[in-house]
Design an enzyme around this catalytic site. Structure first.
Site, short mmCIF file in Angstrom:
data_model
loop_
_atom_site.label_atom_id
_atom_site.label_comp_id
_atom_site.label_asym_id
_atom_site.label_seq_id
_atom_site.Cartn_x
_atom_site.Cartn_y
_atom_site.Cartn_z
CE1 TYR A 93 -4.02 1.98 0.26
CE2 TYR A 93 -2.89 3.14 2.03
CZ TYR A 93 -3.95 3.05 1.13
OH TYR A 93 -4.90 4.04 1.11
CE LYS A 98 -3.76 5.03 -1.98
NZ LYS A 98 -4.72 5.66 -2.91
#
Length: 264
Positions: free
Chosen positions: A178, A182
């Site tokens: 993640y 991001k």
């Protein structure tokens, strides 16, 4: 909410037709079926935009679009897996054809798998990267081509808003994929800002702190909702970005909960 901001997000009166600062503009929202995506659709629709709700699950997209239409917003549902370029290319063309134009895209679709790196499977890594990073790239690529081709009045031809996260600024354990996506999305967003601004396309990364959405609440039942923010507040920040004067662009905007303890 201030009186000025409230005036931007009030739903149109029945039979009044599209009105507001986004009237006549078509906005594509990925991951638009629930959570932040659904709130973005509400805020932008209330400001007069025509909303294309895109989601992996068509039934969820249809439900969200129907809820928008019940408030007087023009909305349509589309199914898409943003991690597949041909599907995104088809989606962009279909939205522009069905809705008459494509004026802004909100790259909101995202997934996560919470696991230490020793347990994170390659298939999960691939899915997270494909959805969170390749997806926004595909959407931006084909949307920008469409925006440039359709032209438009004045110097602004379209908007691309990428929903990043405080996960693009800091890191915590068991979220390596993640974080990688991001941080990558934030870099992609700034690169596209530099590349597309001379061509009349505004690009912004909205760095959102924790929100009271299923993305967190369903996976972390012990989390204190009081340290999270209402996703509607983040949705209003997207509206703020899209309603800047033509001569102004916001490349990055951070929106944090007042009580979030993991951010200074």
């Amino acid at each position: 909410m201030t009186d000025k901001l409230a005036s931007l997000v009030q739903p149109p009166a029945a039979g009044a037709g599209p009105q507001g600062p986004l009237a006549g503009r078509t906005v594509l929202v990925t991951g638009g079926a629930r959570g932040l995506g659904a709130e973005i659709g509400k805020a932008l629709g209330a400001a007069g935009a025509r909303i294309a709700v895109a989601d992996l699950m068509l039934d969820g997209a249809e439900a969200a679009a129907a809820a928008l239409r019940d408030t007087g917003v023009e909305a349509r549902a589309f199914a898409v897996d943003v991690g597949h370029e041909m599907a995104v290319q088809k989606l962009v063309a279909e939205v522009a054809e069905v809705c008459g134009s494509l004026d802004a895209v909100i790259n909101n679709a995202a997934v996560d798998v919470t696991a230490p790196i020793g347990e994170l499977q390659a298939v999960d890594w691939d899915r997270i990267v494909r959805t969170n990073l390749s997806g926004p790239f595909f959407v931006a690529k084909h949307a920008a081509q469409r925006m440039l081709a359709q032209g438009g009045a004045g110097g602004v031809r379209g908007h691309i808003v990428n929903i990043a996260s405080t996960a693009s600024k800091r890191a915590w354990p068991n979220a390596s994929a993640y974080h990688a996506t991001k941080w990558g999305l934030l870099g992609l967003s700034h690169a596209l800002h530099a590349e597309l601004r001379p061509q009349g396309i505004k690009v912004c990364a909205v760095v959102a702190g924790g929100m009271r959405t299923p993305f967190l609440l369903d996976r972390f039942p012990d989390i204190d909702p009081g340290v999270l923010q209402d996703p509607a507040h983040v949705a209003r920040s997207v509206l703020f970005v899209l309603t800047q004067p033509e001569e102004t662009v916001i490349p990055e905007l951070m929106v944090l909960p007042m009580r979030e303890t993991s951010w200074p």
